[in-house]
Design a protein around this motif. Structure first.
Motif, PDB file in Angstrom:
ATOM      1  N   PRO A 129      -3.396   2.388   6.552  1.00 38.16           N
ATOM      2  CA  PRO A 129      -3.294   1.579   7.774  1.00 38.16           C
ATOM      3  C   PRO A 129      -2.822   0.157   7.490  1.00 38.16           C
ATOM      4  O   PRO A 129      -2.089  -0.428   8.295  1.00 38.16           O
ATOM      5  N   ALA A 130      -3.225  -0.405   6.355  1.00 34.78           N
ATOM      6  CA  ALA A 130      -2.808  -1.768   6.013  1.00 34.78           C
ATOM      7  C   ALA A 130      -1.299  -1.843   5.806  1.00 34.78           C
ATOM      8  O   ALA A 130      -0.646  -2.811   6.231  1.00 34.78           O
ATOM      9  N   ILE A 131      -0.723  -0.830   5.158  1.00 38.19           N
ATOM     10  CA  ILE A 131       0.724  -0.813   4.942  1.00 38.19           C
ATOM     11  C   ILE A 131       1.453  -0.664   6.273  1.00 38.19           C
ATOM     12  O   ILE A 131       2.454  -1.344   6.532  1.00 38.19           O
ATOM     13  N   VAL A 132       0.957   0.217   7.132  1.00 36.33           N
ATOM     14  CA  VAL A 132       1.564   0.388   8.456  1.00 36.33           C
ATOM     15  C   VAL A 132       1.550  -0.936   9.215  1.00 36.33           C
ATOM     16  O   VAL A 132       2.549  -1.337   9.823  1.00 36.33           O
ATOM     17  N   GLU A 133       0.425  -1.632   9.175  1.00 35.78           N
ATOM     18  CA  GLU A 133       0.303  -2.908   9.885  1.00 35.78           C
ATOM     19  C   GLU A 133       1.304  -3.933   9.353  1.00 35.78           C
ATOM     20  O   GLU A 133       1.921  -4.679  10.127  1.00 35.78           O
ATOM     21  N   LEU A 134       1.489  -3.959   8.038  1.00 31.79           N
ATOM     22  CA  LEU A 134       2.448  -4.898   7.457  1.00 31.79           C
ATOM     23  C   LEU A 134       3.878  -4.569   7.883  1.00 31.79           C
ATOM     24  O   LEU A 134       4.677  -5.470   8.150  1.00 31.79           O
ATOM     25  N   ILE A 135       4.214  -3.288   7.940  1.00 32.53           N
ATOM     26  CA  ILE A 135       5.553  -2.899   8.392  1.00 32.53           C
ATOM     27  C   ILE A 135       5.778  -3.367   9.825  1.00 32.53           C
ATOM     28  O   ILE A 135       6.829  -3.928  10.164  1.00 32.53           O
ATOM     29  N   VAL A 136       4.779  -3.156  10.667  1.00 34.27           N
ATOM     30  CA  VAL A 136       4.904  -3.493  12.087  1.00 34.27           C
ATOM     31  C   VAL A 136       4.994  -5.004  12.291  1.00 34.27           C
ATOM     32  O   VAL A 136       5.799  -5.490  13.092  1.00 34.27           O
ATOM     33  N   GLU A 137       4.192  -5.763  11.555  1.00 27.06           N
ATOM     34  CA  GLU A 137       4.038  -7.183  11.845  1.00 27.06           C
ATOM     35  C   GLU A 137       4.935  -8.107  11.025  1.00 27.06           C
ATOM     36  O   GLU A 137       5.234  -9.220  11.462  1.00 27.06           O
ATOM     37  N   SER A 138       5.376  -7.677   9.846  1.00 28.11           N
ATOM     38  CA  SER A 138       6.008  -8.625   8.924  1.00 28.11           C
ATOM     39  C   SER A 138       7.419  -9.037   9.323  1.00 28.11           C
ATOM     40  O   SER A 138       7.832 -10.175   9.094  1.00 28.11           O
ATOM     41  N   GLY A 139       8.186  -8.096   9.879  1.00 29.38           N
ATOM     42  CA  GLY A 139       9.587  -8.386  10.153  1.00 29.38           C
ATOM     43  C   GLY A 139      10.462  -8.330   8.916  1.00 29.38           C
ATOM     44  O   GLY A 139      11.680  -8.528   9.002  1.00 29.38           O
ATOM     45  N   LYS A 140       9.880  -8.064   7.755  1.00 28.71           N
ATOM     46  CA  LYS A 140      10.651  -7.998   6.509  1.00 28.71           C
ATOM     47  C   LYS A 140      10.655  -6.609   5.882  1.00 28.71           C
ATOM     48  O   LYS A 140      11.588  -6.268   5.156  1.00 28.71           O
ATOM     49  N   ILE A 141       9.619  -5.826   6.119  1.00 28.70           N
ATOM     50  CA  ILE A 141       9.551  -4.497   5.517  1.00 28.70           C
ATOM     51  C   ILE A 141      10.322  -3.523   6.397  1.00 28.70           C
ATOM     52  O   ILE A 141      10.093  -3.441   7.607  1.00 28.70           O
TER      53      ILE A 141
END
Length: 240
Positions: free
Chosen positions: A77-89
């Motif tokens: 879930p943490a990786i999914v959240e980073l993909i959604v929120e980061s704008g870079k992944i």
């Protein structure tokens, strides 16, 4: 292969950050994180893939981060959240399927079922906008029946992968599968591979067609005649 690779180990986080920083200083716009069991990066230590990604996101000048092959059960879930929120992944995950038959998956010693794969990938598509899912599939694993193969074909169409990598099973001396009975003939492997490649081509076209007339972030890689060519964050080859 797992026996030949040995135990998992992770490159120190500081080394990764330093190398990426040097690459970005030299003009690199996209980095790809790659490894065996990428989602288990840092296992047993003081870091993990989410921590590494968080630090990479903060590197000024780095445009995009792409994850290479990652196992279904390792997309946290943490990786999914980073993909959604980061704008870079990048909105692109390559998740190996290998087979859509539970019987074949069990013989491969894969630790998921076909049903779990469909459910989890559907959830990822709901959570991550414009997500491209790509995968690896093996045809002709020992004792793979026509019904097993058809299960793989149906699952591939159900998930709607944007790209398939299709491999024909070949026995490797010293591996358990090399000694399995009911090895599949090369003719059958060829036919099944061709069928899946055809399905893959259709799915790739359908996925790309969904983005006709839409804006995508594209990293230009080369000039081809009067056109520029590059890859979108969700792994579509674009010419303009």
């Amino acid at each position: 292969m797992p026996y030949a690779r040995g135990d998992l180990w992770s490159r120190p986080e500081g080394e990764v950050i330093s190398e990426v920083s040097r690459l970005v200083a030299g003009g690199t716009q996209e980095v790809v994180l790659t490894g065996i069991h990428l989602g288990l990066y840092g296992a047993g230590g003081s870091t993990d893939l989410g921590s590494l990604l968080t630090r990479l996101i903060d590197i000024r000048g780095l445009g995009r981060i792409r994850l290479s092959s990652i196992e279904l059960n390792e997309v946290s879930p943490a990786i999914v959240e980073l993909i959604v929120e980061s704008g870079k992944i990048c909105n692109h995950l390559h998740i190996p399927l290998q087979s859509g038959s539970n019987d074949v998956l069990a013989r491969m010693n894969r630790h998921y079922t076909a049903e779990a794969f469909v459910e989890r990938t559907a959830e990822l598509k709901r959570r991550i906008p414009n997500l491209a899912l790509t995968t690896d599939v093996i045809v002709g694993f020992p004792a793979e029946t026509e019904r097993d193969f058809e299960s793989s074909a149906r699952l591939i169409e159900t998930v709607g992968f944007s790209k398939l990598h299709v491999f024909k099973f070949s026995p490797r001396k010293g591996t358990p599968a090399a000694g399995f009975s009911d090895q599949i003939s090369n003719d059958v492997k060829d036919a099944r591979s061709a069928a899946l490649l055809g399905i893959g081509a259709t799915l790739a076209e359908q996925f790309a067609t969904n983005y006709v007339g839409k804006d995508l972030s594209v990293l230009v890689e080369r000039r081809q005649g009067n056109y520029l060519s590059g890859i979108s964050d969700n792994y579509i080859r674009v010419y303009f």
